[in-house]
Design a protein around this motif. Structure first.
Motif, mmCIF file in Angstrom:
data_model
loop_
_atom_site.group_PDB
_atom_site.id
_atom_site.type_symbol
_atom_site.label_atom_id
_atom_site.label_comp_id
_atom_site.label_asym_id
_atom_site.label_seq_id
_atom_site.Cartn_x
_atom_site.Cartn_y
_atom_site.Cartn_z
ATOM 1 N N VAL A 140 0.843 -1.204 0.000
ATOM 2 C CA VAL A 140 0.000 0.000 0.000
ATOM 3 C C VAL A 140 0.876 1.252 0.000
ATOM 4 O O VAL A 140 0.599 2.224 -0.718
ATOM 5 N N GLU A 141 1.927 1.246 0.792
ATOM 6 C CA GLU A 141 2.862 2.379 0.809
ATOM 7 C C GLU A 141 3.433 2.634 -0.587
ATOM 8 O O GLU A 141 3.445 3.769 -1.073
ATOM 9 N N GLU A 142 3.916 1.557 -1.205
ATOM 10 C CA GLU A 142 4.564 1.697 -2.503
ATOM 11 C C GLU A 142 3.574 2.148 -3.571
ATOM 12 O O GLU A 142 3.894 3.000 -4.413
ATOM 13 N N ARG A 143 2.380 1.618 -3.543
ATOM 14 C CA ARG A 143 1.399 1.913 -4.593
ATOM 15 C C ARG A 143 0.829 3.312 -4.456
ATOM 16 O O ARG A 143 0.519 3.966 -5.466
ATOM 17 N N THR A 144 0.665 3.791 -3.232
ATOM 18 C CA THR A 144 -0.023 5.062 -3.011
ATOM 19 C C THR A 144 0.892 6.208 -2.611
ATOM 20 O O THR A 144 0.490 7.370 -2.693
ATOM 21 N N GLY A 145 2.106 5.899 -2.123
ATOM 22 C CA GLY A 145 2.983 6.944 -1.608
ATOM 23 C C GLY A 145 2.644 7.376 -0.197
ATOM 24 O O GLY A 145 3.182 8.369 0.305
ATOM 25 N N ALA A 146 1.753 6.642 0.448
ATOM 26 C CA ALA A 146 1.358 6.977 1.818
ATOM 27 C C ALA A 146 2.440 6.549 2.810
ATOM 28 O O ALA A 146 3.311 5.724 2.503
ATOM 29 N N SER A 147 2.375 7.104 4.007
ATOM 30 C CA SER A 147 3.306 6.719 5.063
ATOM 31 C C SER A 147 2.941 5.350 5.618
ATOM 32 O O SER A 147 1.823 4.858 5.417
ATOM 33 N N ARG A 148 3.878 4.755 6.343
ATOM 34 C CA ARG A 148 3.597 3.454 6.970
ATOM 35 C C ARG A 148 2.428 3.573 7.942
ATOM 36 O O ARG A 148 1.546 2.706 7.984
ATOM 37 N N ARG A 149 2.412 4.638 8.701
ATOM 38 C CA ARG A 149 1.346 4.820 9.677
ATOM 39 C C ARG A 149 -0.009 4.945 8.985
ATOM 40 O O ARG A 149 -1.003 4.344 9.427
ATOM 41 N N ALA A 150 -0.050 5.715 7.896
ATOM 42 C CA ALA A 150 -1.314 5.881 7.167
ATOM 43 C C ALA A 150 -1.754 4.562 6.542
ATOM 44 O O ALA A 150 -2.945 4.223 6.531
ATOM 45 N N ALA A 151 -0.804 3.784 6.020
ATOM 46 C CA ALA A 151 -1.138 2.499 5.422
ATOM 47 C C ALA A 151 -1.713 1.540 6.454
ATOM 48 O O ALA A 151 -2.729 0.870 6.205
ATOM 49 N N MET A 152 -1.096 1.467 7.622
ATOM 50 C CA MET A 152 -1.599 0.564 8.666
ATOM 51 C C MET A 152 -2.962 1.014 9.171
ATOM 52 O O MET A 152 -3.835 0.185 9.464
ATOM 53 N N SER A 153 -3.156 2.319 9.268
ATOM 54 C CA SER A 153 -4.455 2.840 9.699
ATOM 55 C C SER A 153 -5.542 2.482 8.686
ATOM 56 O O SER A 153 -6.654 2.079 9.055
ATOM 57 N N ALA A 154 -5.207 2.597 7.402
ATOM 58 C CA ALA A 154 -6.173 2.253 6.357
ATOM 59 C C ALA A 154 -6.490 0.763 6.379
ATOM 60 O O ALA A 154 -7.651 0.362 6.228
ATOM 61 N N LEU A 155 -5.477 -0.072 6.590
ATOM 62 C CA LEU A 155 -5.709 -1.508 6.644
ATOM 63 C C LEU A 155 -6.592 -1.875 7.832
ATOM 64 O O LEU A 155 -7.445 -2.764 7.724
ATOM 65 N N LYS A 156 -6.430 -1.188 8.952
ATOM 66 C CA LYS A 156 -7.287 -1.444 10.118
ATOM 67 C C LYS A 156 -8.730 -1.102 9.788
ATOM 68 O O LYS A 156 -9.668 -1.845 10.132
ATOM 69 N N ARG A 157 -8.951 0.008 9.103
ATOM 70 C CA ARG A 157 -10.313 0.388 8.712
ATOM 71 C C ARG A 157 -10.913 -0.661 7.781
ATOM 72 O O ARG A 157 -12.100 -0.994 7.886
ATOM 73 N N LEU A 158 -10.111 -1.158 6.878
ATOM 74 C CA LEU A 158 -10.594 -2.171 5.938
ATOM 75 C C LEU A 158 -10.931 -3.480 6.644
ATOM 76 O O LEU A 158 -11.896 -4.161 6.291
ATOM 77 N N VAL A 159 -10.150 -3.846 7.649
ATOM 78 C CA VAL A 159 -10.460 -5.034 8.449
ATOM 79 C C VAL A 159 -11.762 -4.826 9.210
ATOM 80 O O VAL A 159 -12.652 -5.691 9.220
ATOM 81 N N ASP A 160 -11.891 -3.677 9.843
ATOM 82 C CA ASP A 160 -13.099 -3.389 10.629
ATOM 83 C C ASP A 160 -14.358 -3.376 9.758
ATOM 84 O O ASP A 160 -15.440 -3.755 10.218
ATOM 85 N N ALA A 161 -14.213 -2.969 8.492
ATOM 86 C CA ALA A 161 -15.368 -2.864 7.594
ATOM 87 C C ALA A 161 -15.675 -4.170 6.885
ATOM 88 O O ALA A 161 -16.708 -4.278 6.213
ATOM 89 N N GLY A 162 -14.812 -5.177 7.030
ATOM 90 C CA GLY A 162 -15.071 -6.470 6.410
ATOM 91 C C GLY A 162 -14.409 -6.688 5.070
ATOM 92 O O GLY A 162 -14.642 -7.712 4.419
#
Length: 339
Positions: A28-50
Motif C-alpha cells: 500500500v505504501e509503494e502503490r499510493t505513496g502513503a506513510s507506513r502509519r497511514a497504510a496501517m491505519s487504512a488496513l485497520k479500517r478495511l479489516v473493521d469494515a469487512g
C-alpha cells in the motif's frame, strides 16, 4: 502527504491482499505513496469494515480478502479476449458458490465480449463486487450504446422497439459470428439486471412477474450493464438454459416471451397492425412464443387480427400462446383465431 481514499482502496485491495498477504502494508505504501502509519491505519479500517481479515502476530500480520470483495479493471477493447481477464484478474480473488461462479463467469464473458465485438468503443471497465449476500457485476463501455446499435442494425426508430427485440432473445447484429444468446441469458441468470445506454434504461427484477420495465437512465455515453445474483440462489446456468428450450435440455433456444408492455406507454392501447408486425418480427426463429399482455389494458381489432390470424396463418410452425389477458382482450384474440 498522500491521503488514502477509502472507496478507492476497496477497488483494488482484494487482489492486493491475495498477492501480498505478508507485506500488504508495504505494498500500500509503494502503490499510493502513503506513510507506513497511514497504510496501517487504512488496513485497520478495511479489516473493521469487512474488506480484509487479519491473522498472524502484531509484528507479522497476515492479511486476506474479507467477506466484502471487489476488483475493478479497465481494458482496451481492440483485440480483447474476454476469457483472459476473467481467469487472470477476477476469478482468483472471489469465493463464490460453484453454481453462482459459473453464472457470473457466463455473464462476465458474454458482456465483455459484447462490448468488444459490438460497442464500437475503445475501452471497457469491469467491476465485480462480492458482499455477504450478493455478487454484483458492472460492465461499462464507451461505445455507441446498445439501443442505438440495435436501431441502426435493424432499421428501428425507437429505443423502446430495440428493447422489445432484445427481450425476445436471439438478437445479433453479426449473425455470422454470434447467435444472440449472450445478453438474453445473462439477464435471465440475474436477480437484478439493468441496461443503461445513452439516456435510456431498462431493468428486470427476477421476483417481478412483469419482466422488463423502464428505469432511470445514467447520463453517460456508451452502455453500462449491471447484474446481481444472490449467493443463496437456487438458479443455475443449466436450469435457465433448459427453461427456454422446448425439449428442456438447453440445447436449442426455441421458445421466447414477448412482453407487449414494451410497445406501449401506460394507459395506451395496442391498436395498429404495425405494432402487431413488430411483435411478429423475428418470431420465425422460434417454435413457440408466449405473447404476454401483462400491463396492456386495451387492444384493437387490427392488432389481434394481424398477429393471431394473418401472422399465425402465414407461420403455422410457430405456436403463439397468449397470456395475462383481460376478458375483452381474450375475446378479441379468440375471434381473430377463429376468423
Amino acid at each position: 502527504m498522500t491521503r488514502l481514499v477509502f472507496d478507492h482502496l476497496t477497488t483494488w485491495i482484494t487482489a492486493a491482499a491475495g498477492e501480498h498477504a505478508l507485506d500488504l502494508a508495504a505494498h500500500v505504501e509503494e502503490r499510493t505513496g502513503a506513510s507506513r502509519r497511514a497504510a496501517m491505519s487504512a488496513l485497520k479500517r478495511l479489516v473493521d469494515a469487512g474488506w480484509l481479515t487479519r491473522s498472524g502476530t502484531p509484528r507479522r500480520p497476515v492479511f486476506a480478502p474479507g467477506a466484502l470483495r471487489q476488483v475493478v479493471r479497465s481494458y482496451t477493447l481492440h483485440g480483447l479476449q474476454e476469457d483472459l481477464p476473467w481467469q487472470r484478474d477476477f476469478a482468483p480473488h472471489f469465493a463464490l458458490p460453484k453454481h453462482v461462479e459459473r453464472m457470473v463467469q457466463h455473464g462476465f464473458t458474454e458482456l465483455v465480449n459484447n462490448a468488444a465485438d459490438h460497442s464500437g468503443g475503445t475501452s471497457v471497465t469491469v467491476s465485480l463486487r462480492q458482499t455477504p449476500t450478493h455478487v454484483q457485476l458492472l460492465v461499462s463501455d464507451d461505445g455507441i450504446g446498445v439501443f442505438d446499435r440495435i436501431c441502426t442494425a435493424f432499421s428501428l426508430e425507437d429505443p423502446q422497439h430495440a428493447m422489445l427485440e432484445l427481450s425476445k432473445g436471439r438478437l445479433t447484429s453479426a449473425p455470422d459470428a454470434h447467435t444472440g444468446r449472450g445478453l438474453f441469458f445473462s439477464s435471465q441468470l440475474a436477480d437484478v439486471f439493468d441496461i443503461h445506454a445513452n439516456n435510456t434504461a431498462y431493468q428486470r427484477r427476477a421476483w417481478e412477474s412483469g419482466g422488463w420495465k423502464k428505469g432511470r437512465a445514467l447520463p453517460r455515453q456508451g452502455s453500462s450493464i449491471y447484474m446481481a445474483i444472490a449467493l443463496n440462489t437456487t438458479r443455475t446456468l443449466d436450469g435457465v438454459m433448459n427453461a427456454w428450450s422446448l425439449a428442456g435440455d438447453g440445447i436449442e433456444f426455441d421458445q421466447t416471451r414477448v412482453q407487449l408492455r414494451l410497445l406501449v406507454s401506460e394507459g395506451q392501447a395496442l391498436d395498429s397492425r404495425a405494432a402487431a408486425r413488430r411483435v411478429g418480427s423475428r418470431l420465425t426463429t422460434f417454435k413457440r412464443a408466449e405473447i404476454d399482455f401483462d400491463g396492456v389494458t386495451d387492444v384493437g381489432h387490427g392488432f389481434t387480427d394481424e398477429l393471431f390470424r394473418v401472422f399465425a396463418k402465414a407461420n403455422p410452425g410457430i405456436e403463439l400462446v397468449a397470456t395475462n389477458m383481460t376478458p375483452r382482450i381474450a375475446a378479441l384474440v379468440k375471434s381473430a383465431r377463429a376468423a
